[in-house]
Design a protein around this motif. Structure first.
Motif, PDB file in Angstrom:
ATOM      1  N   MET A   1       5.303   2.424 -11.727  1.00 45.32           N
ATOM      2  CA  MET A   1       5.573   1.309 -10.845  1.00 45.32           C
ATOM      3  C   MET A   1       4.401   0.341 -10.930  1.00 45.32           C
ATOM      4  O   MET A   1       3.243   0.741 -10.883  1.00 45.32           O
ATOM      5  N   SER A   2       4.738  -0.925 -11.001  1.00 44.34           N
ATOM      6  CA  SER A   2       3.681  -1.927 -11.119  1.00 44.34           C
ATOM      7  C   SER A   2       3.116  -2.260  -9.742  1.00 44.34           C
ATOM      8  O   SER A   2       3.763  -2.058  -8.706  1.00 44.34           O
ATOM      9  N   VAL A   3       1.906  -2.784  -9.731  1.00 42.60           N
ATOM     10  CA  VAL A   3       1.249  -3.160  -8.483  1.00 42.60           C
ATOM     11  C   VAL A   3       1.995  -4.318  -7.834  1.00 42.60           C
ATOM     12  O   VAL A   3       2.214  -4.332  -6.615  1.00 42.60           O
ATOM     13  N   SER A   4       2.432  -5.281  -8.627  1.00 47.59           N
ATOM     14  CA  SER A   4       3.153  -6.425  -8.070  1.00 47.59           C
ATOM     15  C   SER A   4       4.498  -5.992  -7.478  1.00 47.59           C
ATOM     16  O   SER A   4       4.948  -6.516  -6.459  1.00 47.59           O
ATOM     17  N   GLY A   5       5.147  -4.997  -8.131  1.00 49.57           N
ATOM     18  CA  GLY A   5       6.414  -4.482  -7.607  1.00 49.57           C
ATOM     19  C   GLY A   5       6.213  -3.774  -6.266  1.00 49.57           C
ATOM     20  O   GLY A   5       7.049  -3.885  -5.354  1.00 49.57           O
ATOM     21  N   TYR A   6       5.115  -3.050  -6.118  1.00 49.19           N
ATOM     22  CA  TYR A   6       4.832  -2.369  -4.850  1.00 49.19           C
ATOM     23  C   TYR A   6       4.634  -3.384  -3.733  1.00 49.19           C
ATOM     24  O   TYR A   6       5.199  -3.242  -2.640  1.00 49.19           O
TER      25      TYR A   6
ATOM     26  N   ALA B   1       5.651  -6.456  -3.637  1.00 47.26           N
ATOM     27  CA  ALA B   1       6.906  -7.159  -3.394  1.00 47.26           C
ATOM     28  C   ALA B   1       7.816  -6.312  -2.497  1.00 47.26           C
ATOM     29  O   ALA B   1       8.473  -6.824  -1.587  1.00 47.26           O
ATOM     30  N   TRP B   2       7.840  -5.001  -2.738  1.00 46.76           N
ATOM     31  CA  TRP B   2       8.658  -4.100  -1.912  1.00 46.76           C
ATOM     32  C   TRP B   2       8.107  -4.023  -0.491  1.00 46.76           C
ATOM     33  O   TRP B   2       8.859  -4.027   0.481  1.00 46.76           O
TER      34      TRP B   2
ATOM     35  N   PRO C   1      11.689  -8.197   3.495  1.00 48.43           N
ATOM     36  CA  PRO C   1      12.277  -7.960   4.821  1.00 48.43           C
ATOM     37  C   PRO C   1      13.245  -6.775   4.759  1.00 48.43           C
ATOM     38  O   PRO C   1      13.731  -6.412   3.691  1.00 48.43           O
ATOM     39  N   PRO C   2      13.547  -6.155   5.890  1.00 47.55           N
ATOM     40  CA  PRO C   2      14.461  -5.008   5.868  1.00 47.55           C
ATOM     41  C   PRO C   2      15.856  -5.420   5.394  1.00 47.55           C
ATOM     42  O   PRO C   2      16.333  -6.522   5.675  1.00 47.55           O
ATOM     43  N   SER C   3      16.488  -4.518   4.692  1.00 48.94           N
ATOM     44  CA  SER C   3      17.818  -4.787   4.153  1.00 48.94           C
ATOM     45  C   SER C   3      18.846  -4.765   5.282  1.00 48.94           C
ATOM     46  O   SER C   3      18.604  -4.215   6.360  1.00 48.94           O
TER      47      SER C   3
END
Length: 140
Positions: free
Chosen positions: A1-6, A8-9, A13-15
């Motif tokens: 997992m990429s740092v930017s993806g973490y 971003a997650w 906002p909550p789904s």
């Protein structure tokens, strides 16, 4: 997992599903608390569907109850055997003298009737209980 993806997650906002699950969890805990914490997933599932008109599946209610922690009461109450300190050692308290005829026998019949005839089968069959029979046939 990429740092930017973490990140971003984490900043996302909550789904809509998470929002609905949070709302349903609050509703489920209200219904469960309203039932004095006795209802399980089946009965709790019926309340939002029938009482509030919320379309929710049984599986979703089970999942949310499992996550939130409320659980229904399971099984039926078990019959508990009496401990020796609860058992009467002497049913007539060692008073064997009678002030009336058949008084001691009536006391024993009443005990047996209450202890062993809980459903009152004699009265449902239009028969006399042992106590009633003894009372009707007393010869003074």
């Amino acid at each position: 997992m990429s740092v930017s993806g973490y990140y971003a997650w984490r900043n996302r906002p909550p789904s809509p599903r998470a929002i609905r699950h949070a709302w349903l969890t609050d509703l489920i805990t209200q219904v469960h608390t309203g039932s004095r914490s006795t209802h399980g997933a089946r009965r709790v599932h019926a309340e939002p569907r029938l009482g509030h008109g919320v379309p929710v599946s049984h599986g979703a209610v089970k999942l949310l109850m499992r996550r939130a922690g409320p659980a229904g009461v399971t099984g039926r109450p078990r019959w508990r055997r009496s401990t020796p300190d609860q058992i009467a050692t002497d049913l007539v308290d060692r008073q064997f003298s009678q002030s009336a005829p058949n008084q001691l026998a009536n006391a024993i019949f009443e005990y047996l009737e209450i202890r062993h005839n809980r459903r009152r089968r004699h009265s449902s069959l239009a028969m006399l209980t042992p106590t009633e029979f003894e009372n009707t046939t007393i010869v003074a």
